[in-house]
Scaffold this motif. Sequence first.
Motif, PDB file in Angstrom:
ATOM      1  N   ARG A  14       0.812  -1.216   0.000  1.00 28.78           N
ATOM      2  CA  ARG A  14       0.000   0.000   0.000  1.00 28.78           C
ATOM      3  C   ARG A  14       0.845   1.266   0.000  1.00 28.78           C
ATOM      4  O   ARG A  14       0.318   2.366  -0.203  1.00 28.78           O
ATOM      5  N   ALA A  15       2.131   1.139   0.231  1.00 26.76           N
ATOM      6  CA  ALA A  15       3.025   2.298   0.286  1.00 26.76           C
ATOM      7  C   ALA A  15       3.535   2.643  -1.115  1.00 26.76           C
ATOM      8  O   ALA A  15       3.539   1.800  -2.010  1.00 26.76           O
ATOM      9  N   PRO A  16       3.972   3.888  -1.321  1.00 26.99           N
ATOM     10  CA  PRO A  16       4.523   4.252  -2.627  1.00 26.99           C
ATOM     11  C   PRO A  16       5.830   3.511  -2.900  1.00 26.99           C
ATOM     12  O   PRO A  16       6.554   3.128  -1.971  1.00 26.99           O
ATOM     13  N   THR A  17       6.122   3.320  -4.171  1.00 23.91           N
ATOM     14  CA  THR A  17       7.361   2.677  -4.601  1.00 23.91           C
ATOM     15  C   THR A  17       8.176   3.685  -5.398  1.00 23.91           C
ATOM     16  O   THR A  17       7.686   4.281  -6.356  1.00 23.91           O
ATOM     17  N   ILE A  18       9.419   3.866  -4.988  1.00 21.61           N
ATOM     18  CA  ILE A  18      10.317   4.824  -5.628  1.00 21.61           C
ATOM     19  C   ILE A  18      11.420   4.066  -6.350  1.00 21.61           C
ATOM     20  O   ILE A  18      12.001   3.127  -5.803  1.00 21.61           O
ATOM     21  N   LEU A  19      11.698   4.472  -7.572  1.00 25.88           N
ATOM     22  CA  LEU A  19      12.843   3.948  -8.313  1.00 25.88           C
ATOM     23  C   LEU A  19      13.956   4.982  -8.253  1.00 25.88           C
ATOM     24  O   LEU A  19      13.759   6.153  -8.604  1.00 25.88           O
TER      25      LEU A  19
ATOM     26  N   GLU B 135      12.083  -5.453 -18.474  1.00 26.92           N
ATOM     27  CA  GLU B 135      11.906  -5.599 -17.024  1.00 26.92           C
ATOM     28  C   GLU B 135      10.932  -4.552 -16.482  1.00 26.92           C
ATOM     29  O   GLU B 135      11.121  -4.008 -15.396  1.00 26.92           O
ATOM     30  N   ARG B 136       9.863  -4.304 -17.215  1.00 30.09           N
ATOM     31  CA  ARG B 136       8.918  -3.274 -16.778  1.00 30.09           C
ATOM     32  C   ARG B 136       8.280  -3.618 -15.439  1.00 30.09           C
ATOM     33  O   ARG B 136       8.054  -2.741 -14.601  1.00 30.09           O
ATOM     34  N   GLU B 137       7.995  -4.881 -15.197  1.00 36.36           N
ATOM     35  CA  GLU B 137       7.409  -5.264 -13.905  1.00 36.36           C
ATOM     36  C   GLU B 137       8.428  -5.116 -12.783  1.00 36.36           C
ATOM     37  O   GLU B 137       8.113  -4.620 -11.700  1.00 36.36           O
ATOM     38  N   LEU B 138       9.652  -5.550 -13.044  1.00 33.68           N
ATOM     39  CA  LEU B 138      10.700  -5.453 -12.032  1.00 33.68           C
ATOM     40  C   LEU B 138      10.962  -4.008 -11.644  1.00 33.68           C
ATOM     41  O   LEU B 138      11.233  -3.698 -10.478  1.00 33.68           O
ATOM     42  N   LEU B 139      10.870  -3.078 -12.605  1.00 34.19           N
ATOM     43  CA  LEU B 139      11.200  -1.677 -12.374  1.00 34.19           C
ATOM     44  C   LEU B 139       9.970  -0.809 -12.126  1.00 34.19           C
ATOM     45  O   LEU B 139      10.091   0.419 -11.995  1.00 34.19           O
ATOM     46  N   ALA B 140       8.790  -1.405 -12.042  1.00 33.66           N
ATOM     47  CA  ALA B 140       7.558  -0.636 -11.842  1.00 33.66           C
ATOM     48  C   ALA B 140       7.634   0.169 -10.543  1.00 33.66           C
ATOM     49  O   ALA B 140       8.093  -0.334  -9.512  1.00 33.66           O
ATOM     50  N   ALA B 141       7.188   1.416 -10.615  1.00 34.72           N
ATOM     51  CA  ALA B 141       7.256   2.297  -9.446  1.00 34.72           C
ATOM     52  C   ALA B 141       6.239   3.413  -9.610  1.00 34.72           C
ATOM     53  O   ALA B 141       5.567   3.529 -10.638  1.00 34.72           O
ATOM     54  N   ASP B 142       6.135   4.242  -8.583  1.00 39.11           N
ATOM     55  CA  ASP B 142       5.270   5.420  -8.644  1.00 39.11           C
ATOM     56  C   ASP B 142       6.004   6.626  -9.198  1.00 39.11           C
ATOM     57  O   ASP B 142       5.372   7.528  -9.751  1.00 39.11           O
TER      58      ASP B 142
ATOM     59  N   GLU C  19       6.012   9.011   5.180  1.00 38.38           N
ATOM     60  CA  GLU C  19       5.013   9.577   6.084  1.00 38.38           C
ATOM     61  C   GLU C  19       3.589   9.426   5.579  1.00 38.38           C
ATOM     62  O   GLU C  19       2.643   9.863   6.234  1.00 38.38           O
ATOM     63  N   GLY C  20       3.425   8.851   4.386  1.00 40.39           N
ATOM     64  CA  GLY C  20       2.082   8.550   3.888  1.00 40.39           C
ATOM     65  C   GLY C  20       1.433   9.632   3.066  1.00 40.39           C
ATOM     66  O   GLY C  20       0.264   9.500   2.684  1.00 40.39           O
ATOM     67  N   ASP C  21       2.162  10.712   2.755  1.00 44.39           N
ATOM     68  CA  ASP C  21       1.551  11.819   2.022  1.00 44.39           C
ATOM     69  C   ASP C  21       2.014  11.907   0.575  1.00 44.39           C
ATOM     70  O   ASP C  21       1.645  12.837  -0.143  1.00 44.39           O
ATOM     71  N   ALA C  22       2.840  10.969   0.133  1.00 45.75           N
ATOM     72  CA  ALA C  22       3.381  11.039  -1.231  1.00 45.75           C
ATOM     73  C   ALA C  22       2.290  10.758  -2.249  1.00 45.75           C
ATOM     74  O   ALA C  22       1.375   9.968  -1.999  1.00 45.75           O
ATOM     75  N   PRO C  23       2.366  11.402  -3.435  1.00 50.70           N
ATOM     76  CA  PRO C  23       1.404  11.091  -4.498  1.00 50.70           C
ATOM     77  C   PRO C  23       1.546   9.645  -4.939  1.00 50.70           C
ATOM     78  O   PRO C  23       2.586   9.015  -4.752  1.00 50.70           O
ATOM     79  N   ARG C  24       0.498   9.104  -5.524  1.00 50.50           N
ATOM     80  CA  ARG C  24       0.533   7.753  -6.058  1.00 50.50           C
ATOM     81  C   ARG C  24       0.019   7.766  -7.482  1.00 50.50           C
ATOM     82  O   ARG C  24      -0.889   8.522  -7.822  1.00 50.50           O
ATOM     83  N   LEU C  25       0.600   6.903  -8.329  1.00 54.95           N
ATOM     84  CA  LEU C  25       0.005   6.660  -9.634  1.00 54.95           C
ATOM     85  C   LEU C  25      -1.300   5.907  -9.442  1.00 54.95           C
ATOM     86  O   LEU C  25      -1.434   5.093  -8.531  1.00 54.95           O
ATOM     87  N   SER C  26      -2.265   6.153 -10.303  1.00 51.12           N
ATOM     88  CA  SER C  26      -3.550   5.463 -10.209  1.00 51.12           C
ATOM     89  C   SER C  26      -3.420   4.059 -10.776  1.00 51.12           C
ATOM     90  O   SER C  26      -3.174   3.881 -11.961  1.00 51.12           O
TER      91      SER C  26
END
Length: 491
Positions: free
Chosen positions: A88-93, A180-187, A462-469
């Motif tokens: 549920r948390a954002p993912t950063i590359l 490797e689009r799945e491996l590198l998927a992020a927000d 902290e839970g306030d980062a934007p997320r991709l839909s």
Amino acid sequence: MTTEPSRDGALARASSHFASGALRDDLARRVAHRTESQRDDRAAQQRAYLDEEMAPALAAMGFATRILANPVKADCPFLVASRVEDARAPTILIYGHGDVVLGMEGRWREGRDPWRLDVAGERWYGRGTADNKGQHSINLAALRQVFDERGGRLGFNCKVLIETGEEAGSPGLREIARAERELLAADALIASDGPRLSAERPTVFLGSRGAVNFDLVCDLREGAHHSGNWGGLLANPGTILASAIASLVDANGRIRVEGLRPPPIPASVRAALADLSVGGGPSDPPVDRDWGEPGLTPEERVFGWNALEVLAFGCGDPDAPLNAVPARARATLQLRFVVGTQAETVVPAVAAHLGEAGFPRVQVSSSRMDAFPATRLDPDDPWVDFTLASLRRTSGKAPALLPNLGGSIPNDAFSDILGLPTIWIPHSYAACSQHAPDEHLLAGVAEEGLALMTGLFWDLGEGDAPRLSFSVTKDQRLRLRRESSRGGPRA
């Protein structure tokens, strides 16, 4: 008494980490790896950099690491590391490159060894200190401060991609991104490369200008002929080529071919550039304010517009001119371009113009290896606001926002192939001697960069980062992002 983890605690750790010399020691080890990707005998050094430096630093924070073979250039492998804490948390590359340009041994001042970190006052000398080992070392150190402050967690999911071929044109990067689009998927992508607008001001840029190099050749005959006997009878390729170039760009640097000019500067880009000022540093050349597109500020010309440059021009022998009409003339030109100009349209536009303008004897050619696409995240994207607010909170300064870098980086692998918002936070400055002898990192910028990234990584947890839909497919996100870059509908 146990102290609760806090942002201030993470920043205090970052300050202590820098003061202890730990960052400098990490960088010294990494500079010692001779990872020159422009040579063909550095495969062992490239792999060792990933195995001995990157993988252990990431594994110590619980990242699972993999080495990926390069499908295009075997001696330039990739490292991918992943730490997933909460779906549920954002993912950063995070991206960086471990390779460097040639060391240029023997050309550094005061006998410096490019493979040994040499500290002289505020300057940390060594190949890769600014580009890019110092920059990704700062980011990994910042991750570690947050990891330790939160007791062995980041608070967000994180992936790291380190390539070892950026200075050779990033061969294989786009192929890896597609495969490797799945491996590198992020927000979002958060990375560091290039210079700040000035050493004193934290900077964020959102993409880069593209670049296409092309050759113009006027080859008329075999051999030169005496200018007394044949001058006025034989067409001069130098004269023809100079005239052809003048038909492309005028004497004040204004591009004359419609197909090489960008669309109007978007309002959001123009607004971001209004706060900036280029040049004026002690090592900067004076800006020619009457050069380039009329009606634009210097900042708009370098960050919001296209520039056509003559990189080289050859005709006869300038060092030993002969009394002869030369047989051949050649020039190399470069178009630096913003979003709205496509790399693949540049050479056809030049060829069509030369034909229509009466220069059939001038031929144009380009290698696709010389082309970089232009990319730009919309300055109104929520990730931009989030990042600027975090940097401002940490530094107390208003960060400079560049819609795109004036130079070119392989950002299209992330923005166009992976469909990510791209945030770049550089930790260097324009006078760092990047790609030259005496490359260096400024200690003050490194210290501030470590604090900035620590604060940003803390805020991401902290839970306030934007997320991709995630109700939108990847292909839809890519399409919407491309439309956004052209000023069309946005997600």
